[in-house]
Scaffold this motif. Structure first.
Motif, PDB file in Angstrom:
ATOM      1  N   ARG A 189      28.290  -3.788 -34.215  1.00 18.42           N
ATOM      2  CA  ARG A 189      29.703  -3.785 -34.361  1.00 18.42           C
ATOM      3  C   ARG A 189      30.229  -2.765 -33.620  1.00 18.42           C
ATOM      4  O   ARG A 189      30.975  -2.746 -32.045  1.00 18.42           O
TER       5      ARG A 189
ATOM      6  N   HIS B 181      28.734  -2.521 -30.512  1.00 14.04           N
ATOM      7  CA  HIS B 181      28.597  -3.867 -28.629  1.00 14.04           C
ATOM      8  C   HIS B 181      30.254  -3.731 -28.666  1.00 14.04           C
ATOM      9  O   HIS B 181      30.362  -4.400 -27.466  1.00 14.04           O
ATOM     10  N   GLN B 182      31.368  -2.940 -29.323  1.00 13.98           N
ATOM     11  CA  GLN B 182      32.681  -2.598 -28.781  1.00 13.98           C
ATOM     12  C   GLN B 182      32.523  -1.685 -27.756  1.00 13.98           C
ATOM     13  O   GLN B 182      33.171  -1.322 -26.907  1.00 13.98           O
TER      14      GLN B 182
ATOM     15  N   ALA C 291      29.979  -0.893 -25.791  1.00 15.83           N
ATOM     16  CA  ALA C 291      29.372  -1.839 -24.462  1.00 15.83           C
ATOM     17  C   ALA C 291      30.576  -1.932 -23.945  1.00 15.83           C
ATOM     18  O   ALA C 291      30.558  -2.352 -22.557  1.00 15.83           O
ATOM     19  N   ASN C 292      31.658  -2.851 -24.456  1.00 14.06           N
ATOM     20  CA  ASN C 292      32.430  -3.868 -24.060  1.00 14.06           C
ATOM     21  C   ASN C 292      33.273  -2.858 -23.216  1.00 14.06           C
ATOM     22  O   ASN C 292      33.888  -2.864 -22.187  1.00 14.06           O
ATOM     23  N   GLN C 293      33.605  -1.684 -23.719  1.00 13.78           N
ATOM     24  CA  GLN C 293      34.965  -1.353 -23.423  1.00 13.78           C
ATOM     25  C   GLN C 293      33.983   0.173 -22.251  1.00 13.78           C
ATOM     26  O   GLN C 293      35.373   0.951 -20.978  1.00 13.78           O
TER      27      GLN C 293
ATOM     28  N   GLU D 188      32.462  -1.349 -20.169  1.00 11.98           N
ATOM     29  CA  GLU D 188      32.097  -2.458 -19.562  1.00 11.98           C
ATOM     30  C   GLU D 188      31.130  -2.572 -18.547  1.00 11.98           C
ATOM     31  O   GLU D 188      30.900  -2.564 -17.992  1.00 11.98           O
TER      32      GLU D 188
ATOM     33  N   SER E 152      28.887  -4.636 -20.441  1.00 14.42           N
ATOM     34  CA  SER E 152      28.233  -5.412 -21.849  1.00 14.42           C
ATOM     35  C   SER E 152      27.569  -6.610 -21.490  1.00 14.42           C
ATOM     36  O   SER E 152      25.957  -7.152 -21.937  1.00 14.42           O
ATOM     37  N   GLU E 153      27.627  -7.179 -19.929  1.00 12.79           N
ATOM     38  CA  GLU E 153      26.599  -7.899 -18.875  1.00 12.79           C
ATOM     39  C   GLU E 153      25.382  -7.390 -18.293  1.00 12.79           C
ATOM     40  O   GLU E 153      24.412  -7.837 -18.151  1.00 12.79           O
TER      41      GLU E 153
ATOM     42  N   TRP F 233      21.100  -7.186 -26.007  1.00 11.95           N
ATOM     43  CA  TRP F 233      21.056  -6.701 -27.703  1.00 11.95           C
ATOM     44  C   TRP F 233      20.665  -8.042 -28.174  1.00 11.95           C
ATOM     45  O   TRP F 233      19.486  -8.339 -28.941  1.00 11.95           O
TER      46      TRP F 233
END
Length: 371
Positions: free
Chosen positions: A242, A245-246, A248-250, A252, A254-255, A259
């Motif tokens: 988790r 994943h967070q 990767a979002n931070q 930028e 994620s796309e 995973w």
């Protein structure tokens, strides 16, 4: 010769995969081989189906299922009466040693698979087990270490030099080999175009693998190249997953990150990659994933942890750990190398130096010497 391996489980992991590989190979050499597992199940148990390797589960129910578990272990070992009882990893090593009084004619071997372990990141029980392992390290007849880095680390923690021998892991070069059809299949499954660079990290979601450095390096590379995608292959700790994943979002990205979770078709997955990465920051001995990727013909960029640098030799790029900038530079250098030549050289290095045949020959020599 009758040999019994003692291990916690056969869940997906480098040490567990190596044990299964070794057990099957020794059986073909006419050894009588049994694997005793604390816990039943485990994805790698399937690899022993239709082989003559005997797999026995001690049906341990949970951590505190102790007395009944020890009785079942004692009963099975006495019934098997092996020439060699070979522990694998800390708990297997210690239990093998504690059984020695009941097995006066049995040789006790330990299997040590790690180096430079950061115990602060693990449970109190792991810390206690390692201290106990250090204290008891003079009791087994032989300690087999799978890396030179692991040997040096354990020597520094009091393990006896005269009882330690290094036998590197063996890679199944028939299972892990170039396969263009597998490359096409996996990349199609993930929606990766043929001209897109796919950089992958195969390893459980664990702090040792240092996913943050991998993801930060991915974000840096995305700033200079748009034709890259990254994939993370492996299961693991839910909280850690988790957090990653967070992150990767931070960052930028994620796309740009797939995973993929744990996969049973790892040889196919390696074929999909353009670069395989080991970003570990500590703890590695002989990382199987490096040897497997190289056998598949995939160039590797690895951190200088454990025996990683020795494994890749001149066929890959070695960078310092915990350094995203260095990791990016390693990827960029790797992308400039002649792809056909580096793929051939990587596979040839594994075939010549780290084959199952070499693993079995070295292991047999040690077994016969000590019995």
């Amino acid at each position: 010769m009758k040999i019994v391996f003692l291990i916690r489980s056969l869940n997906q992991g480098g040490a567990e995969r190596q044990l299964v590989t070794l057990a099957k190979a020794l059986k073909k050499e006419n050894f009588n081989v049994t694997i005793l597992c604390f816990y039943s199940g485990g994805i790698l148990a399937k690899d022993l189906e239709n082989t003559e390797v005997k797999l026995i589960s001690l049906e341990k129910q949970h951590r505190w299922d102790v007395l009944s578990f020890l009785w079942r272990l004692y009963r099975e070992i006495k019934g098997l009466n092996p020439d060699i009882l070979h522990g694998y990893l800390d708990s297997g090593n210690l239990l093998a040693t504690f059984l020695k009084p009941a097995l006066p004619t049995t040789r006790i071997f330990w299997g040590v698979r790690a180096s430079n372990v950061d115990l602060t990141r693990y449970s109190w029980l792991s810390r206690v087990l390692y201290r106990l392992e250090c204290f008891c390290s003079r009791l087994p007849d032989l300690i087999i270490v799978n890396s030179h880095a692991g040997q040096a680390y354990h020597l520094a923690h009091g393990f006896p030099a005269d009882k330690m021998v290094v036998i590197p892991n063996g890679i199944d070069t028939e299972k892990f080999k170039p396969n263009p059809n597998a490359r096409t299949k996996i990349r199609s499954e993930w929606g990766i175009p043929a001209n897109t660079i796919l950089i992958g990290l195969v390893g459980r979601l664990d702090p040792m693998k240092d996913y943050p450095t991998f993801l930060k390096a991915a974000a840096l590379l995305c700033q200079v190249r748009q034709d890259v995608v990254f994939v993370c292959i492996g299961g693991g700790l839910e909280n850690y997953a988790r957090e990653m994943h967070q992150l990767a979002n931070q960052l930028e990205i994620s796309e740009k990150v797939i995973w993929a979770g744990a996969r049973a078709d790892v040889p196919d997955v390696y074929n999909a990659l353009d670069i395989a990465v080991s970003s570990s920051s500590y703890g590695e001995g002989f990382p199987n994933v490096i040897g497997e990727a190289m056998a598949t013909g995939v160039p590797c960029v690895v951190t200088d942890v454990g025996d990683s640098a020795w494994i890749v030799g001149e066929t890959g790029i070695v960078v310092p750990p915990k350094n995203p900038e260095a990791l990016v530079k390693g990827w960029l250098v790797c992308l400039e190398i002649d792809k056909i030549q580096i793929r051939e050289q990587a596979r040839l290095r594994i075939v010549n130096n780290f084959s199952i045949q070499k693993l079995v020959a070295q292991t047999k020599a040690v077994l016969w010497l000590k019995v």
